[in-house]
Write an enzyme that holds these catalytic residues in place. Sequence first.
Site, PDB file in Angstrom:
ATOM      1  N   SER A  63       0.822  -1.134   0.179  1.00  0.00           N
ATOM      2  CA  SER A  63      -0.022  -0.088  -0.096  1.00  0.00           C
ATOM      3  C   SER A  63       0.820   1.311   0.256  1.00  0.00           C
ATOM      4  O   SER A  63       0.198   2.424   0.024  1.00  0.00           O
ATOM      5  CB  SER A  63      -0.954  -0.013   1.306  1.00  0.00           C
ATOM      6  OG  SER A  63      -2.054  -0.875   0.949  1.00  0.00           O
ATOM      7  N   LYS A  94      -0.075   3.610  -2.527  1.00  0.00           N
ATOM      8  CA  LYS A  94      -1.046   4.767  -2.502  1.00  0.00           C
ATOM      9  C   LYS A  94      -0.572   5.863  -2.413  1.00  0.00           C
ATOM     10  O   LYS A  94      -1.349   6.969  -2.585  1.00  0.00           O
ATOM     11  CB  LYS A  94      -1.977   4.236  -1.358  1.00  0.00           C
ATOM     12  CG  LYS A  94      -2.929   3.020  -1.794  1.00  0.00           C
ATOM     13  CD  LYS A  94      -3.956   2.662  -0.747  1.00  0.00           C
ATOM     14  CE  LYS A  94      -4.346   1.223  -0.999  1.00  0.00           C
ATOM     15  NZ  LYS A  94      -4.440   0.223   0.037  1.00  0.00           N
ATOM     16  N   SER A 145      -6.236   3.738   3.998  1.00  0.00           N
ATOM     17  CA  SER A 145      -5.610   2.984   2.938  1.00  0.00           C
ATOM     18  C   SER A 145      -6.723   2.059   2.171  1.00  0.00           C
ATOM     19  O   SER A 145      -6.586   1.070   1.744  1.00  0.00           O
ATOM     20  CB  SER A 145      -4.653   1.917   3.650  1.00  0.00           C
ATOM     21  OG  SER A 145      -3.698   1.184   2.898  1.00  0.00           O
ATOM     22  N   LYS A 176       3.166   6.643   5.303  1.00  0.00           N
ATOM     23  CA  LYS A 176       2.104   5.756   4.922  1.00  0.00           C
ATOM     24  C   LYS A 176       2.794   4.237   5.310  1.00  0.00           C
ATOM     25  O   LYS A 176       3.824   4.236   5.159  1.00  0.00           O
ATOM     26  CB  LYS A 176       2.053   5.754   3.436  1.00  0.00           C
ATOM     27  CG  LYS A 176       0.795   4.589   2.551  1.00  0.00           C
ATOM     28  CD  LYS A 176      -0.457   5.209   2.810  1.00  0.00           C
ATOM     29  CE  LYS A 176      -1.556   4.198   2.468  1.00  0.00           C
ATOM     30  NZ  LYS A 176      -1.567   3.089   3.271  1.00  0.00           N
TER      31      LYS A 176
END
Length: 413
Positions: A93, A96, A156, A258
């Site tokens: 992720s 992202k 997320s 993140k």
Amino acid sequence: MQLKNYSFLPLAIAIATGALVPGAASFAAAHAAKPAAQKKSAAVEPAPAPLAGQTAVAGGPPALAAKAWLLMDFDSGEVLASANPDEPLPPASLTKMMTSFLVEQALRSGKLKKDDLVPVSQYAWCRGSGTESCMYLPLNSQATVIDILRGIIVQSGNDASKAIAEHMAGSEEGFAKLMNAEAQRLGMTHTHFVNATGLPDPDHKSSARDLAILARAIIRDSSDYYPIYAEREFKYNNIKQGNRNALLYTDPTVDGLKTGHTQEAGYCLVTSSKRNGMRLITVMLNTNSAQARADQTRTLLGWGYANFEKANPIEPTAVVATPKVTFGKADTVAAGLGAPWTVTVPRGQKVSTSVQVQPGLEAPVAKGAVIGKIVAESNGKPVGEAPLVAQADVERAGFMLRLWQRVTGLFGK
């Protein structure tokens, strides 16, 4: 399926323990974590062997239990320490960050507006299986762009990522092309995106260096939206979820960015921290648990702040060169910095500078014009550069004076 009246326990506890605290509603417990691989966090994978890195600091950096890691100075973009920085690895992720960055840039340019409505297609919708992280956008609903952005960054959400991809590019495949074009523009040379979420694909890769470059771009170019990366929770569709970045709860100097996790990628974390005017970016790839990625990042940040400091190579008002100007009413021009300049260097190391003036400098020269660069070095290694700027105007000479300058120049006078 419309889901109401459910809430999640504080995710800080979930992060610290590697699993949600028992007692939450069964649906919430099934969906507060990342993809299915994360649900099996009780069976912790063996930790990678401690990986030593490279740095200019005597004694070297700490050996960290990750497959790749990196420490970058935000101001200069210089890599201060790293191990396997250019190895393409599954980013999970962390992908992202590029998805959110493209949304942020579209908001800045006016291509998107915060209150634009984004439809949720059958393809984007999370079906409530608990196999992926979701914002829990209802099927065939609409959400504002700013809510979608928070759903991507804080929760997320794979559904949020897919929905905005379809909205901006017509399909997730089309959006991946935008992602790769932006990666190329930023100089992310070991990255290739296949999707907007980071779900596993053999061709979906990025490196620690590239992810640090992306994080730096987000902080630098998305200042209006960067505070979202520090938000600890976001509630949407009556479901509150916490940010999975454990350092947001334990280190007040951390304000992003993140987390990521899949079975292939392990537990990953990109973090930014600012202390005493110095901002550092860390990347940790493929650790064996949520706790490990937080612990290894804390170690790297602590080492970075203990071993590096800001230095001013030149005072802002100093004249560092007086280069020759041809065809001007003055023969030379004072040159120096156009703005205060700092570099990040190992503590205690001296900084030296050298000046490079563009060749063939001719009048007119305007005050503030860039006429070269100043290079800073520490221990024989370049640590930064700044524009060399004219400190005064030099008007162009009249015809007869220019003619005389040409003639004297021919004879070396």
